[in-house]
Design a protein around this motif. Structure first.
Motif, PDB file in Angstrom:
ATOM      1  N   ALA A   1       7.987  18.307   1.351  1.00  0.00           N
ATOM      2  CA  ALA A   1       6.682  18.862   1.724  1.00  0.00           C
ATOM      3  C   ALA A   1       5.624  18.737   0.621  1.00  0.00           C
ATOM      4  CB  ALA A   1       6.831  20.310   2.173  1.00  0.00           C
ATOM      5  N   PRO A   2       5.878  19.181  -0.617  1.00  0.00           N
ATOM      6  CA  PRO A   2       4.846  19.034  -1.653  1.00  0.00           C
ATOM      7  C   PRO A   2       4.578  17.578  -2.025  1.00  0.00           C
ATOM      8  CG  PRO A   2       6.872  19.893  -2.601  1.00  0.00           C
ATOM      9  CD  PRO A   2       7.046  19.916  -1.122  1.00  0.00           C
ATOM     10  N   CYS A   3       5.574  16.736  -1.855  1.00  0.00           N
ATOM     11  CA  CYS A   3       5.407  15.305  -2.156  1.00  0.00           C
ATOM     12  C   CYS A   3       4.512  14.655  -1.110  1.00  0.00           C
ATOM     13  CB  CYS A   3       6.763  14.617  -2.200  1.00  0.00           C
ATOM     14  SG  CYS A   3       7.909  15.373  -3.388  1.00  0.00           S
ATOM     15  N   LEU A   4       4.718  15.026   0.143  1.00  0.00           N
ATOM     16  CA  LEU A   4       3.861  14.529   1.220  1.00  0.00           C
ATOM     17  C   LEU A   4       2.427  14.988   1.016  1.00  0.00           C
ATOM     18  CD1 LEU A   4       3.411  13.178   3.978  1.00  0.00           C
ATOM     19  CD2 LEU A   4       4.157  15.315   5.044  1.00  0.00           C
ATOM     20  N   GLN A   5       2.261  16.223   0.603  1.00  0.00           N
ATOM     21  CA  GLN A   5       0.925  16.754   0.354  1.00  0.00           C
ATOM     22  C   GLN A   5       0.223  15.968  -0.752  1.00  0.00           C
ATOM     23  OE1 GLN A   5       0.883  20.912  -0.653  1.00  0.00           O
ATOM     24  NE2 GLN A   5      -1.340  21.063  -0.626  1.00  0.00           N
ATOM     25  N   ALA A   6       0.959  15.660  -1.815  1.00  0.00           N
ATOM     26  CA  ALA A   6       0.383  14.892  -2.925  1.00  0.00           C
ATOM     27  C   ALA A   6       0.010  13.480  -2.480  1.00  0.00           C
ATOM     28  CB  ALA A   6       1.368  14.836  -4.084  1.00  0.00           C
TER      29      ALA A   6
ATOM     30  N   ARG B   1      13.219  12.172 -11.950  1.00  0.00           N
ATOM     31  CA  ARG B   1      13.107  13.600 -11.633  1.00  0.00           C
ATOM     32  C   ARG B   1      12.257  13.816 -10.380  1.00  0.00           C
ATOM     33  NH1 ARG B   1       9.365  17.493 -15.357  1.00  0.00           N
ATOM     34  NH2 ARG B   1       9.439  19.393 -14.087  1.00  0.00           N
ATOM     35  N   ALA B   2      11.192  13.040 -10.242  1.00  0.00           N
ATOM     36  CA  ALA B   2      10.292  13.181  -9.088  1.00  0.00           C
ATOM     37  C   ALA B   2      10.988  12.783  -7.793  1.00  0.00           C
ATOM     38  CB  ALA B   2       9.038  12.343  -9.299  1.00  0.00           C
ATOM     39  N   TYR B   3      11.735  11.692  -7.824  1.00  0.00           N
ATOM     40  CA  TYR B   3      12.458  11.274  -6.615  1.00  0.00           C
ATOM     41  C   TYR B   3      13.502  12.317  -6.228  1.00  0.00           C
ATOM     42  CZ  TYR B   3      10.327   6.743  -5.780  1.00  0.00           C
ATOM     43  OH  TYR B   3       9.426   5.755  -5.451  1.00  0.00           O
ATOM     44  N   ALA B   4      14.187  12.879  -7.214  1.00  0.00           N
ATOM     45  CA  ALA B   4      15.179  13.918  -6.927  1.00  0.00           C
ATOM     46  C   ALA B   4      14.506  15.144  -6.318  1.00  0.00           C
ATOM     47  CB  ALA B   4      15.917  14.294  -8.204  1.00  0.00           C
ATOM     48  N   ALA B   5      13.340  15.513  -6.826  1.00  0.00           N
ATOM     49  CA  ALA B   5      12.615  16.675  -6.305  1.00  0.00           C
ATOM     50  C   ALA B   5      12.178  16.444  -4.857  1.00  0.00           C
ATOM     51  CB  ALA B   5      11.396  16.965  -7.180  1.00  0.00           C
ATOM     52  N   CYS B   6      11.753  15.224  -4.555  1.00  0.00           N
ATOM     53  CA  CYS B   6      11.295  14.922  -3.194  1.00  0.00           C
ATOM     54  C   CYS B   6      12.454  14.845  -2.209  1.00  0.00           C
ATOM     55  CB  CYS B   6      10.483  13.631  -3.183  1.00  0.00           C
ATOM     56  SG  CYS B   6       8.921  13.750  -4.087  1.00  0.00           S
ATOM     57  N   VAL B   7      13.632  14.451  -2.687  1.00  0.00           N
ATOM     58  CA  VAL B   7      14.819  14.476  -1.830  1.00  0.00           C
ATOM     59  C   VAL B   7      15.144  15.919  -1.453  1.00  0.00           C
ATOM     60  CG1 VAL B   7      17.326  14.115  -1.807  1.00  0.00           C
ATOM     61  CG2 VAL B   7      15.811  12.305  -2.644  1.00  0.00           C
ATOM     62  N   LYS B   8      14.964  16.810  -2.397  1.00  0.00           N
ATOM     63  CA  LYS B   8      15.253  18.226  -2.170  1.00  0.00           C
ATOM     64  C   LYS B   8      14.230  18.875  -1.249  1.00  0.00           C
ATOM     65  CE  LYS B   8      16.366  22.462  -4.700  1.00  0.00           C
ATOM     66  NZ  LYS B   8      16.504  23.083  -6.051  1.00  0.00           N
ATOM     67  N   ASP B   9      12.953  18.578  -1.461  1.00  0.00           N
ATOM     68  CA  ASP B   9      11.884  19.161  -0.652  1.00  0.00           C
ATOM     69  C   ASP B   9      10.715  18.180  -0.601  1.00  0.00           C
ATOM     70  OD1 ASP B   9      10.041  20.697   0.697  1.00  0.00           O
ATOM     71  OD2 ASP B   9       9.822  22.219  -0.884  1.00  0.00           O
TER      72      ASP B   9
ATOM     73  N   THR C   1       0.844  -1.189   0.000  1.00  0.00           N
ATOM     74  CA  THR C   1       0.000   0.000   0.000  1.00  0.00           C
ATOM     75  C   THR C   1       0.888   1.251   0.000  1.00  0.00           C
ATOM     76  OG1 THR C   1      -0.128  -0.144   2.419  1.00  0.00           O
ATOM     77  CG2 THR C   1      -1.942  -1.113   1.155  1.00  0.00           C
ATOM     78  N   PRO C   2       0.402   2.350  -0.530  1.00  0.00           N
ATOM     79  CA  PRO C   2       1.236   3.542  -0.699  1.00  0.00           C
ATOM     80  C   PRO C   2       1.681   4.164   0.628  1.00  0.00           C
ATOM     81  CG  PRO C   2      -0.764   3.668  -2.031  1.00  0.00           C
ATOM     82  CD  PRO C   2      -0.948   2.529  -1.097  1.00  0.00           C
ATOM     83  N   THR C   3       2.976   4.461   0.701  1.00  0.00           N
ATOM     84  CA  THR C   3       3.540   5.192   1.837  1.00  0.00           C
ATOM     85  C   THR C   3       4.605   6.145   1.303  1.00  0.00           C
ATOM     86  OG1 THR C   3       4.992   3.278   2.247  1.00  0.00           O
ATOM     87  CG2 THR C   3       3.056   3.490   3.650  1.00  0.00           C
ATOM     88  N   ALA C   4       5.431   6.686   2.191  1.00  0.00           N
ATOM     89  CA  ALA C   4       6.367   7.747   1.812  1.00  0.00           C
ATOM     90  C   ALA C   4       7.270   7.389   0.639  1.00  0.00           C
ATOM     91  CB  ALA C   4       7.214   8.125   3.026  1.00  0.00           C
ATOM     92  N   ASP C   5       7.694   6.125   0.556  1.00  0.00           N
ATOM     93  CA  ASP C   5       8.601   5.763  -0.539  1.00  0.00           C
ATOM     94  C   ASP C   5       7.936   5.825  -1.910  1.00  0.00           C
ATOM     95  OD1 ASP C   5       7.058   3.609   0.271  1.00  0.00           O
ATOM     96  OD2 ASP C   5       8.633   2.117   0.006  1.00  0.00           O
ATOM     97  N   HIS C   6       6.601   5.907  -1.922  1.00  0.00           N
ATOM     98  CA  HIS C   6       5.876   6.028  -3.189  1.00  0.00           C
ATOM     99  C   HIS C   6       5.439   7.469  -3.453  1.00  0.00           C
ATOM    100  CE1 HIS C   6       4.843   1.852  -1.621  1.00  0.00           C
ATOM    101  NE2 HIS C   6       5.631   1.626  -2.659  1.00  0.00           N
ATOM    102  N   ALA C   7       5.685   8.369  -2.509  1.00  0.00           N
ATOM    103  CA  ALA C   7       5.228   9.753  -2.622  1.00  0.00           C
ATOM    104  C   ALA C   7       5.680  10.430  -3.923  1.00  0.00           C
ATOM    105  CB  ALA C   7       5.694  10.562  -1.414  1.00  0.00           C
TER     106      ALA C   7
ATOM    107  N   LYS D   1       2.504  12.712 -10.568  1.00  0.00           N
ATOM    108  CA  LYS D   1       1.171  12.602 -11.175  1.00  0.00           C
ATOM    109  C   LYS D   1       0.352  13.853 -10.889  1.00  0.00           C
ATOM    110  CE  LYS D   1      -2.699   9.442 -11.768  1.00  0.00           C
ATOM    111  NZ  LYS D   1      -3.291   8.125 -11.468  1.00  0.00           N
ATOM    112  N   SER D   2       0.425  14.355  -9.650  1.00  0.00           N
ATOM    113  CA  SER D   2      -0.348  15.555  -9.287  1.00  0.00           C
ATOM    114  C   SER D   2       0.132  16.791 -10.038  1.00  0.00           C
ATOM    115  CB  SER D   2      -0.257  15.801  -7.775  1.00  0.00           C
ATOM    116  OG  SER D   2       1.026  16.280  -7.399  1.00  0.00           O
ATOM    117  N   LYS D   3       1.416  16.840 -10.367  1.00  0.00           N
ATOM    118  CA  LYS D   3       1.978  17.971 -11.111  1.00  0.00           C
ATOM    119  C   LYS D   3       1.722  17.861 -12.617  1.00  0.00           C
ATOM    120  CE  LYS D   3       4.431  20.770  -9.567  1.00  0.00           C
ATOM    121  NZ  LYS D   3       4.134  22.125  -9.032  1.00  0.00           N
ATOM    122  N   GLY D   4       1.179  16.728 -13.035  1.00  0.00           N
ATOM    123  CA  GLY D   4       0.896  16.534 -14.458  1.00  0.00           C
ATOM    124  C   GLY D   4       2.108  16.157 -15.279  1.00  0.00           C
ATOM    125  N   TRP D   5       3.196  15.737 -14.613  1.00  0.00           N
ATOM    126  CA  TRP D   5       4.425  15.408 -15.345  1.00  0.00           C
ATOM    127  C   TRP D   5       4.256  14.186 -16.240  1.00  0.00           C
ATOM    128  CZ3 TRP D   5       8.739  16.011 -11.026  1.00  0.00           C
ATOM    129  CH2 TRP D   5       8.822  17.368 -10.670  1.00  0.00           C
TER     130      TRP D   5
END
Length: 330
Positions: A247-252, A237-245, A34-40, A46-50
């Motif tokens: 917060a928006p990944c957790l929100q998604a 790219r998404a994993y790199a972005a979440c390593v950097k910040d 089931t989805p948890t932080a490692d899938h954020a 997906k939420s950003k439309g990438w």
């Protein structure tokens, strides 16, 4: 005349929106659990439309263990999936048509937890005890390797089926003596059990195999390599972005998945970043495999568990779809 104009107008709107508005390829991705932080990062992208902008209509499906996701992808029931690499190694040996394209856990997340008050001080005391985890769990599949590495008879323990959500409760109620779990939720157990908590990470017991990895169906990869390349590019790219910040990944993630504690998921992500980091992911590319390590994992699985139909481990993975300019922070 009005009808003709309206049709022309609609066509103009679609043209302005670009090809992804009407030509997206449907892709199914089966998670390991089931989805948890490692899938954020997946939910964030997906939420950003990438994915949509890359021409991908992505459907994310909760999983029931690495063995299930490897089998589903291997038979073409899902184009993509996430599975523990040793499980994928075995699945390919059984005929699953799979290839790993990006490692998420460069270090094994697996660990065993117990209560010191039970008399267990380490793996040498596991014999005769009950281990709680779900059927299809990678830890259960890889147990013979861990047991032999730590000098235990693999048959000396019994396994009890426990859902991921019920592991802590099962340990607390003493219906099991030991639970297996990812290092992600280490903080949750420390808060629950304090100084009574015993812990053995696999990575320090001689079983530091690659963990969760992004896998693809081989036939699908051969048919649509460009779409797979786009998917991997967005995901990396998404994993790199979440390593950097994060917060928006957790929100998604929490916007898409109910019942998750934001505080717990933040704690998990801090542990996950440790597991994502090794010499290859920091120096070659985020998500990159080291060929020598893949070979060593293959040989470990082969010698301690067995591979039904042996194959060249170099065929199991590829780094060709990764952007080498995207690296894990040291």
């Amino acid at each position: 005349m009005k009808k003709l104009l309206s049709v022309a107008g609609a066509a103009a709107v679609l043209a302005l929106q670009g090809p992804s508005a009407f030509a997206a390829d449907s892709m199914s991705l089966m998670l390991n659990w089931t989805p948890t932080a490692d899938h954020a990062p997946l939910y964030y992208a997906k939420s950003k439309g990438w994915y949509s902008k890359a021409g991908i209509d992505l459907n994310i499906e909760a999983g029931k263990g690495s063995a299930v996701s490897a089998q589903r992808v291997g038979t073409g029931g899902s184009e993509l999936g996430i599975s523990d690499l040793p499980t994928t190694i075995q699945a390919r040996g059984k005929g699953a048509d799979v290839k790993a394209l990006m490692v998420i856990y460069a270090n094994s997340p697996q660990g065993f937890y117990w209560l010191k008050s039970s008399g267990i001080q380490g793996p040498k005391d596991f014999a005769g005890r009950k281990i709680g985890n779900p059927p299809g769990d990678a830890a259960r599949l890889m147990w013979p390797a861990f047991a032999k590495k730590t000098g235990l008879d693999p048959a000396s323990v019994s396994f009890v089926n426990v859902s991921p959500q019920a592991k802590v409760a099962a340990l607390k109620s003493k219906s099991v003596d030991i639970i297996s779990d990812f290092y992600n939720e280490h903080d949750l157990k420390v808060r629950e059990f304090g100084d009574d908590l015993g812990f053995q990470p696999w990575r320090t017991a001689g079983v530091n195999v690659y963990g969760n990895s992004l896998i693809v169906n081989g036939a699908y990869l051969a048919k649509k390599p460009e779409q797979v390349k786009k998917f991997v590019a967005v995901t990396q790219r998404a994993y790199a972005a979440c390593v950097k910040d994060f917060a928006p990944c957790l929100q998604a993630l929490t916007a898409s998945v109910s019942g998750l504690s934001p505080d717990n998921q933040r704690d998990q992500w801090e542990r996950i970043k440790q597991l994502m980091r090794d010499d290859t992911t920091t120096k070659v590319a985020l998500g990159a495999f080291d060929g020598a390590r893949v070979k060593a994992d293959y040989e470990l699985v082969s010698s301690l568990i067995g591979i039904e139909k042996p194959y060249d481990p170099a065929l199991l993975f590829s780094n060709d779809f990764l952007d080498r300019n995207v690296r894990m922070a040291p």
